[in-house]
Scaffold this motif. Structure first.
Motif, PDB file in Angstrom:
ATOM      1  N   GLY A  26     -42.398 -99.139 -99.353  1.00 39.62           N
ATOM      2  CA  GLY A  26     -43.560 -99.615 -98.631  1.00 39.62           C
ATOM      3  C   GLY A  26     -43.996 -98.525 -97.510  1.00 39.62           C
ATOM      4  N   GLN A  27     -45.197 -98.586 -97.305  1.00 40.39           N
ATOM      5  CA  GLN A  27     -45.782 -97.667 -96.216  1.00 40.39           C
ATOM      6  C   GLN A  27     -47.017 -98.339 -95.525  1.00 40.39           C
ATOM      7  OE1 GLN A  27     -46.039 -93.389 -97.078  1.00 40.39           O
ATOM      8  NE2 GLN A  27     -45.926 -93.985 -99.031  1.00 40.39           N
ATOM      9  N   VAL A  28     -47.044 -98.227 -94.051  1.00 41.32           N
ATOM     10  CA  VAL A  28     -48.113 -98.781 -93.545  1.00 41.32           C
ATOM     11  C   VAL A  28     -48.686 -97.561 -92.493  1.00 41.32           C
ATOM     12  CG1 VAL A  28     -49.091-100.398 -91.685  1.00 41.32           C
ATOM     13  CG2 VAL A  28     -47.252-100.984 -93.272  1.00 41.32           C
ATOM     14  N   TRP A  29     -49.991 -97.109 -92.475  1.00 44.14           N
ATOM     15  CA  TRP A  29     -50.174 -96.082 -91.684  1.00 44.14           C
ATOM     16  C   TRP A  29     -50.723 -96.810 -90.104  1.00 44.14           C
ATOM     17  CZ3 TRP A  29     -50.796 -91.465 -91.306  1.00 44.14           C
ATOM     18  CH2 TRP A  29     -51.539 -90.697 -90.392  1.00 44.14           C
ATOM     19  N   GLY A  30     -50.353 -95.915 -89.237  1.00 44.26           N
ATOM     20  CA  GLY A  30     -50.611 -96.418 -87.968  1.00 44.26           C
ATOM     21  C   GLY A  30     -51.529 -95.741 -87.197  1.00 44.26           C
ATOM     22  N   ALA A  31     -51.741 -94.524 -86.972  1.00 42.61           N
ATOM     23  CA  ALA A  31     -52.350 -93.625 -86.193  1.00 42.61           C
ATOM     24  C   ALA A  31     -52.402 -92.259 -86.050  1.00 42.61           C
ATOM     25  CB  ALA A  31     -52.643 -93.918 -84.735  1.00 42.61           C
ATOM     26  N   MET A  32     -53.342 -91.546 -85.945  1.00 43.16           N
ATOM     27  CA  MET A  32     -53.223 -89.844 -85.605  1.00 43.16           C
ATOM     28  C   MET A  32     -54.093 -89.572 -84.694  1.00 43.16           C
ATOM     29  SD  MET A  32     -54.490 -87.213 -89.041  1.00 43.16           S
ATOM     30  CE  MET A  32     -55.731 -85.943 -87.802  1.00 43.16           C
ATOM     31  N   HIS A  33     -53.298 -88.691 -83.824  1.00 43.51           N
ATOM     32  CA  HIS A  33     -54.135 -88.238 -82.816  1.00 43.51           C
ATOM     33  C   HIS A  33     -53.937 -86.542 -82.704  1.00 43.51           C
ATOM     34  CE1 HIS A  33     -54.140 -92.094 -80.970  1.00 43.51           C
ATOM     35  NE2 HIS A  33     -52.972 -92.497 -81.275  1.00 43.51           N
ATOM     36  N   THR A  34     -55.030 -85.765 -82.245  1.00 42.55           N
ATOM     37  CA  THR A  34     -54.993 -84.455 -82.108  1.00 42.55           C
ATOM     38  C   THR A  34     -56.247 -84.003 -81.352  1.00 42.55           C
ATOM     39  OG1 THR A  34     -54.906 -82.504 -83.226  1.00 42.55           O
ATOM     40  CG2 THR A  34     -56.442 -83.994 -84.202  1.00 42.55           C
ATOM     41  N   ALA A  35     -56.130 -82.866 -80.901  1.00 40.80           N
ATOM     42  CA  ALA A  35     -57.240 -82.356 -80.096  1.00 40.80           C
ATOM     43  C   ALA A  35     -58.085 -81.286 -80.855  1.00 40.80           C
ATOM     44  CB  ALA A  35     -56.644 -81.713 -78.815  1.00 40.80           C
TER      45      ALA A  35
END
Length: 172
Positions: A26-35
Motif C-alpha cells: 500500500g502507498q499513500v501520497w502526501g505532498a511535494m515541496h520544492t523551489a
C-alpha cells in the motif's frame, strides 16, 4: 531534458507505504515541496542584456499525479516561470512526464537513529512534451528548450530518505 540541463532545487516528498492488512503493498501520497530553479540563459538562451528581470526563466517541478516507489514509477510536471509567461505555462500540463526510475547503485545507511538512507536513481528513456499554456511565447520557448524531446532524456536523482513507523507517530 530537451536542449537544457538544469540541476533542480531539492525536492521534499512525504508519503506512506507498507503492507496492507491483506498483505498487498500500500502507498499513500502526501505532498511535494520544492523551489524554482533558474534556467541558465533565461528565455532567450543568452545573456539578459538590458532586460535581465523580464528575460529570466525558472523551472519548478510539480507532482504529476502518480507515484509508485515500489516500482520506481513517478510523474512530474514542470512549471515555467517568467514575468513574460502566462502563469499556466507548464511542461506536461495535460500529460505529466512519466519516469521509470532505476537504481544506479546500492542504498547506503547513513544513520540508524534517526534512520537515514541515501541512494541514487535515474531515467534515461523518458520523452518530454511541449510546454503548454505559455501564451504567445509558446513556440519560441519550445524551440529554446528543444521541446518536444523524444525519448533519451536524462533525469538523475540523488535521494536521502528517512522514515518513521506508525508506532512512532504521535497520537491524534
Amino acid at each position: 531534458m530537451g536542449k537544457v540541463t538544469v540541476a533542480l532545487a531539492p525536492i521534499t516528498m512525504t508519503h506512506a507505504e507498507g503492507p496492507m492488512p491483506d498483505g498487498a503493498r500500500g502507498q499513500v501520497w502526501g505532498a511535494m515541496h520544492t523551489a524554482p530553479t533558474a534556467v541558465p540563459g533565461g528565455l532567450t538562451g543568452t545573456a539578459a542584456g538590458e532586460y535581465p528581470r523580464q528575460l529570466r526563466l525558472a523551472i519548478k517541478a510539480e507532482y504529476g499525479g502518480r507515484s509508485d516507489f515500489y516500482t520506481g514509477q513517478f510523474s512530474l510536471r514542470f512549471r515555467l516561470l517568467s514575468p513574460l509567461l502566462a502563469k499556466e505555462c507548464t511542461i506536461g500540463a495535460n500529460a505529466p512526464i512519466d519516469f521509470q526510475l532505476k537504481r544506479s547503485g546500492p542504498s547506503q545507511w547513513v544513520s540508524q537513529d534517526p534512520p537515514l538512507i541515501k541512494f541514487s536513481a535515474y531515467d534515461d528513456t523518458f520523452a518530454a512534451p511541449t510546454a503548454e499554456g505559455c501564451g504567445p511565447l509558446s513556440a519560441p520557448l519550445n524551440r529554446r528548450l528543444g521541446l518536444p524531446a523524444s525519448s533519451g532524456n536524462l533525469m538523475a536523482y540523488d535521494a536521502t530518505y528517512t522514515f518513521r513507523t506508525y508506532d512512532q507517530l504521535p497520537a491524534l
